[in-house]
Design a protein around this motif. Structure first.
Motif, mmCIF file in Angstrom:
data_model
loop_
_atom_site.group_PDB
_atom_site.id
_atom_site.type_symbol
_atom_site.label_atom_id
_atom_site.label_comp_id
_atom_site.label_asym_id
_atom_site.label_seq_id
_atom_site.Cartn_x
_atom_site.Cartn_y
_atom_site.Cartn_z
ATOM 1 N N GLY A 78 23.858 44.616 27.362
ATOM 2 C CA GLY A 78 24.104 43.710 26.248
ATOM 3 C C GLY A 78 24.875 42.482 26.681
ATOM 4 N N THR A 79 24.765 41.430 25.902
ATOM 5 C CA THR A 79 25.592 40.259 26.167
ATOM 6 C C THR A 79 27.065 40.569 25.924
ATOM 7 O OG1 THR A 79 25.173 39.442 23.916
ATOM 8 C CG2 THR A 79 23.748 38.601 25.665
ATOM 9 N N SER A 80 27.341 41.730 25.320
ATOM 10 C CA SER A 80 28.725 42.209 25.216
ATOM 11 C C SER A 80 29.367 42.331 26.581
ATOM 12 C CB SER A 80 28.759 43.584 24.537
ATOM 13 O OG SER A 80 28.651 43.475 23.151
ATOM 14 N N ALA A 81 28.555 42.593 27.604
ATOM 15 C CA ALA A 81 29.081 42.656 28.973
ATOM 16 C C ALA A 81 29.267 41.257 29.541
ATOM 17 C CB ALA A 81 28.131 43.464 29.857
ATOM 18 N N SER A 82 28.390 40.364 29.205
ATOM 19 C CA SER A 82 28.382 39.029 29.809
ATOM 20 C C SER A 82 29.594 38.204 29.416
ATOM 21 C CB SER A 82 27.095 38.295 29.393
ATOM 22 O OG SER A 82 25.958 39.116 29.575
ATOM 23 N N SER A 83 29.973 38.272 28.138
ATOM 24 C CA SER A 83 31.092 37.452 27.668
ATOM 25 C C SER A 83 32.412 37.799 28.353
ATOM 26 C CB SER A 83 31.224 37.571 26.148
ATOM 27 O OG SER A 83 32.269 36.758 25.661
ATOM 28 N N PRO A 84 32.828 39.076 28.418
ATOM 29 C CA PRO A 84 34.098 39.356 29.101
ATOM 30 C C PRO A 84 34.074 39.041 30.587
ATOM 31 C CG PRO A 84 33.016 41.395 28.445
ATOM 32 C CD PRO A 84 32.278 40.286 27.777
ATOM 33 N N ILE A 85 32.903 39.126 31.234
ATOM 34 C CA ILE A 85 32.823 38.765 32.652
ATOM 35 C C ILE A 85 33.158 37.288 32.825
ATOM 36 C CG2 ILE A 85 31.243 38.422 34.596
ATOM 37 C CD1 ILE A 85 29.794 40.973 33.741
ATOM 38 N N PHE A 86 32.486 36.434 32.065
ATOM 39 C CA PHE A 86 32.710 34.995 32.209
ATOM 40 C C PHE A 86 34.132 34.627 31.782
ATOM 41 C CE2 PHE A 86 29.821 31.438 33.190
ATOM 42 C CZ PHE A 86 30.745 30.398 33.143
ATOM 43 N N ALA A 87 34.606 35.221 30.692
ATOM 44 C CA ALA A 87 35.951 34.935 30.213
ATOM 45 C C ALA A 87 37.000 35.350 31.234
ATOM 46 C CB ALA A 87 36.195 35.646 28.882
ATOM 47 N N ALA A 88 36.785 36.494 31.895
ATOM 48 C CA ALA A 88 37.739 36.968 32.900
ATOM 49 C C ALA A 88 37.789 36.027 34.095
ATOM 50 C CB ALA A 88 37.368 38.381 33.338
ATOM 51 N N ILE A 89 36.642 35.497 34.487
ATOM 52 C CA ILE A 89 36.605 34.555 35.608
ATOM 53 C C ILE A 89 37.381 33.282 35.268
ATOM 54 C CG2 ILE A 89 35.035 32.997 36.852
ATOM 55 C CD1 ILE A 89 33.040 35.343 36.945
ATOM 56 N N VAL A 90 37.214 32.780 34.062
ATOM 57 C CA VAL A 90 37.957 31.580 33.657
ATOM 58 C C VAL A 90 39.450 31.890 33.570
ATOM 59 C CG1 VAL A 90 38.278 29.895 31.796
ATOM 60 C CG2 VAL A 90 35.974 30.543 32.511
ATOM 61 N N THR A 91 39.801 33.102 33.178
ATOM 62 C CA THR A 91 41.209 33.508 33.172
ATOM 63 C C THR A 91 41.793 33.455 34.585
ATOM 64 O OG1 THR A 91 40.852 34.928 31.238
ATOM 65 C CG2 THR A 91 42.819 35.357 32.561
ATOM 66 N N ARG A 92 41.020 33.910 35.575
ATOM 67 C CA ARG A 92 41.461 33.828 36.964
ATOM 68 C C ARG A 92 41.667 32.373 37.397
ATOM 69 N NH1 ARG A 92 40.358 38.056 40.814
ATOM 70 N NH2 ARG A 92 40.727 36.495 42.438
ATOM 71 N N ILE A 93 40.755 31.500 36.993
ATOM 72 C CA ILE A 93 40.872 30.092 37.371
ATOM 73 C C ILE A 93 42.061 29.447 36.669
ATOM 74 C CG2 ILE A 93 39.702 27.859 37.286
ATOM 75 C CD1 ILE A 93 37.052 29.410 37.581
ATOM 76 N N ASN A 94 42.289 29.819 35.413
ATOM 77 C CA ASN A 94 43.495 29.334 34.718
ATOM 78 C C ASN A 94 44.752 29.752 35.459
ATOM 79 O OD1 ASN A 94 42.437 27.884 32.578
ATOM 80 N ND2 ASN A 94 42.445 29.607 31.161
ATOM 81 N N ASP A 95 44.757 30.966 35.986
ATOM 82 C CA ASP A 95 45.913 31.452 36.729
ATOM 83 C C ASP A 95 46.199 30.546 37.926
ATOM 84 O OD1 ASP A 95 47.908 33.628 37.385
ATOM 85 O OD2 ASP A 95 46.646 33.745 39.178
ATOM 86 N N ALA A 96 45.138 30.162 38.630
ATOM 87 C CA ALA A 96 45.311 29.266 39.776
ATOM 88 C C ALA A 96 45.852 27.912 39.330
ATOM 89 C CB ALA A 96 43.985 29.106 40.509
#
Length: 667
Positions: free
Chosen positions: A582-600
């Protein structure tokens, strides 16, 4: 037998005198047809007391988009210079002139200032008035209305008028031509790990699940076309090992409703796939209006919540995850059916939203949205939570309904709240849906195929995805026989003995136009990959009589924006190893990656990315373009994934190194 609408109101049948005509008055609102499901009864007794609300015109609604782009466009000198909550409230609040002009009109009409309550966000004026006063004030006639199915009584008029110099300052008045939004859907909220959009209370696994027994190490990449593990996701998107020095307070927020994670499932997942994450690691609960998590019985674990956290933690750890668990059990599990979506969540993030007036709507809808305190057994007895929590820098939402399910103005008001979050630096990612270009069979106005129109063939966009101030995430997959080194395809899966199809939702909104940041990409798509279907050009909601033979909206906002893997995802649910889709998986994957970039960025002394779409559309090279697959529905092949943006996988999937390099170089 007569009934009462409010405890303080006595309604009785009496033919009152018609309001005195006044040439300075102009028609402000007139209902087009009768109130749906309500029968007009007798004239309201002149001395009955009615609570009146005047929604004041918000200022700068038309300027909000440009302000958002100003802080979100990487070429702007104000990029990432996000606004404070107070600055955002002040931007949209009614002007001083509006407040003074309407208040003076009320005083001149006999409604003294000591009778008027002005809301804290300055958005509306509230006062009690007799029916006679209200009819004179609005040059209207108020009638009782009885609901055909539940016997409830309400008050409304067919039309009302305002002085010409007042109209520009007033959005709408209630009671007026509508006392509340009346459309409902029986399907309830949908978790987007479910192609049937209907698994509800008592069902603890999404329909799209398969038993799976871990047979290889968590670092083995040879079977990623069969089972997607954290190692597969890291390899697909070149995500490095977790950072050791994380920026404080940079949490990923995840929305959940009516679905609850189990700590036992998280620990099983950590033990088998991510031994660097200690057992017992869990999201921080931000309970909204009685939301509870985790479940204390692993057999009651929800496939949606377990999926979200088991995908996000391997990417963001040791950063924090916040779970926004929304609504009490009676509402969240549809024991009390509602058709609305997301308003109580947004209330808890922004206190002004609780009574915010925009697009003819003020506050939560008493029919579409939950009402608190909730008198139902097990209901949340506290007041509606308003402005309780500060939004996280990134929020992921894997739930939704169809655009057709809710009134257009309900959606527009909510969409404007997502704009306000973007102005404050919050990135909101939403799963695009799991039914291709179709929708849910049980949604309003849909036929057996989940499609619109008298022929059941018009494409059915999802909500809140059509809002242009969100980042919509479609789903991809590794084609059987391919590896993590091969290009992905648009997701497609068959379940339930090949009777249920999962395909990534995408298409074009029937409410919102193509935003400026997306226009070039959509124009190129139509020029170079024109879909082979007749189209229509409509906004503000689908209208079959105006669509002709068209089956998609040529001038609507395109969905999705980006994509990430969403097929054969390895998770633990209810203590069992299964795979979900499901796209339920896709959204948290992309959001988590942006969270990592925000951390940087934060560790460099910079601000969070915030609304990411303008940067992505200007720089699609930082994503992996997906050029294979379709999203069928409505007895068509749907749209095709092609070079560049497309309404299947958007601009493509994340490329972590490229995204990190680009965003850390920005101011």
């Amino acid at each position: 037998m007569k009934r009462t609408l409010w405890a303080t109101i006595a309604l009785a049948a009496l033919a009152g005198a018609r309001p005195t005509p006044d040439n300075s008055y102009e028609l402000h609102e007139e209902r087009d047809g009768s109130l749906h499901a309500w029968i007009k009864r007798d004239r309201v007794f002149p001395h009955a007391v009615m609570p009146m609300k005047i929604g004041l015109t918000q200022q700068n609604l038309e300027k909000g988009y440009q302000h958002l782009i100003d802080v979100s466009d990487p070429d702007s000198p104000n990029y990432s210079k996000h606004w404070t909550e107070e600055e955002v409230h002040e931007l949209f609040a009614p002007s001083k002139d509006t407040i003074e002009t309407v208040s003076q009109w009320l005083a001149d009409s006999g409604i003294s200032s000591d009778r008027i309550l002005h809301s804290a966000n300055r958005g509306w004026l509230h006062f009690n008035a007799t029916a006679k006063e209200a009819e004179e004030l609005l040059k209207a006639e108020f009638y009782e209305h009885e609901h055909v199915s539940n016997g409830k009584w309400s008050v409304a008029c067919d039309k009302y008028h305002l002085p010409s110099h007042i109209r520009q300052h007033v959005d709408y008045v209630t009671p007026g031509v509508k006392t509340s939004q009346l459309r409902k859907t029986t399907s309830g909220l949908s978790k987007r790990a479910s192609p049937s959009f209907g698994w509800g209370p008592g069902h603890h696994r999404p329909p799209m699940w398969k038993p799976w027994h871990p047979g290889h190490g968590s670092q083995d990449l040879k079977d990623c076309d069969v089972t997607i593990t954290p190692a597969c996701i890291a390899a697909l998107y070149h995500i490095p090992e977790p950072a050791k020095n994380v920026a404080p307070g940079n949490a990923l927020g995840i929305f959940e409703e009516g679905d609850f994670y189990a700590q036992e499932d998280l620990d099983l997942f950590f033990s088998n796939f991510t031994k660097y994450i200690p057992n017992g690691t869990h999201p921080t609960l931000k309970s909204i209006d009685g939301g509870v998590a985790p479940t204390t019985n692993v057999s009651n674990a929800g496939g949606e919540s377990d999926l979200d956290f088991q995908l996000a933690y391997p990417i963001v750890y040791p950063q924090e995850i916040v779970v926004y668990q929304v609504d009490d059990i009676p509402y969240a599990t549809f024991e009390i059916p509602t058709a609305g979506f997301g308003n109580t969540f947004l209330d808890a993030l922004d206190g002004s939203y609780c009574n915010y007036t925009a697009f003819g709507v003020t506050g939560d809808d008493p029919v579409l949205d939950p009402t608190y305190p909730d008198p139902a057994p097990g209901g949340y007895k506290g007041p509606l939570m308003c402005g309780t929590y500060k939004p996280t820098n990134v929020i992921s939402i894997s739930y939704g309904v169809q655009e057709i399910d809710l009134p257009a103005n309900y959606q527009k008001r909510q969409c404007n709240e997502f704009l306000k979050l973007g102005l404050q630096g919050t990135s909101v990612f939403v799963a695009s849906g799991d039914t291709g270009v179709a929708g849910v069979q049980s949604s309003n106005g849909t036929g057996p195929n989940g499609c619109l129109g008298p022929k059941d063939n018009v494409f059915n966009p999802t909500n809140p995805n059509s809002c242009p101030y969100l980042t919509n995430v479609g789903a991809t997959m590794i084609t059987p026989g391919n590896t993590v080194n091969d290009p992905e395809s648009a997701a497609f899966g068959l379940f339930h003995n090949n009777t249920v199809v999962f395909t990534s939702s995408g298409g074009f909104s029937n409410i919102y136009p193509i935003p400026d940041y997306q226009k070039s990409a959509v124009d190129t798509y139509f020029k170079e990959h024109n879909p082979p279907y007749p189209y229509y050009e409509l906004l503000d909601g689908f209208n079959a009589s105006k669509a002709g033979d068209g089956i998609y909206n040529r001038i609507g906002h395109g969905i999705p924006d980006v994509a990430a893997n969403g097929l054969e995802i390895a998770v633990y649910v209810g203590g069992e190893a299964i795979t979900e889709a499901g796209t339920s998986a896709s959204s948290p994957i992309f959001a988590a990656i942006v969270t990592r970039i925000n951390d940087a960025r934060l560790n460099m002394g910079k601000k969070p990315i915030g609304f990411i779409n303008p940067a992505l559309y200007k720089n699609p090279w930082i994503l992996n373009d997906i050029t294979n697959g379709t999203n069928p529905g409505c007895n068509t092949d749907g749209f095709k994934a092609v070079k560049g943006w497309d309404p299947v996988t958007g601009l493509g999937t994340p490329n972590y190194p490229k995204m990190l390099e680009y965003f850390t170089k920005l101011q």
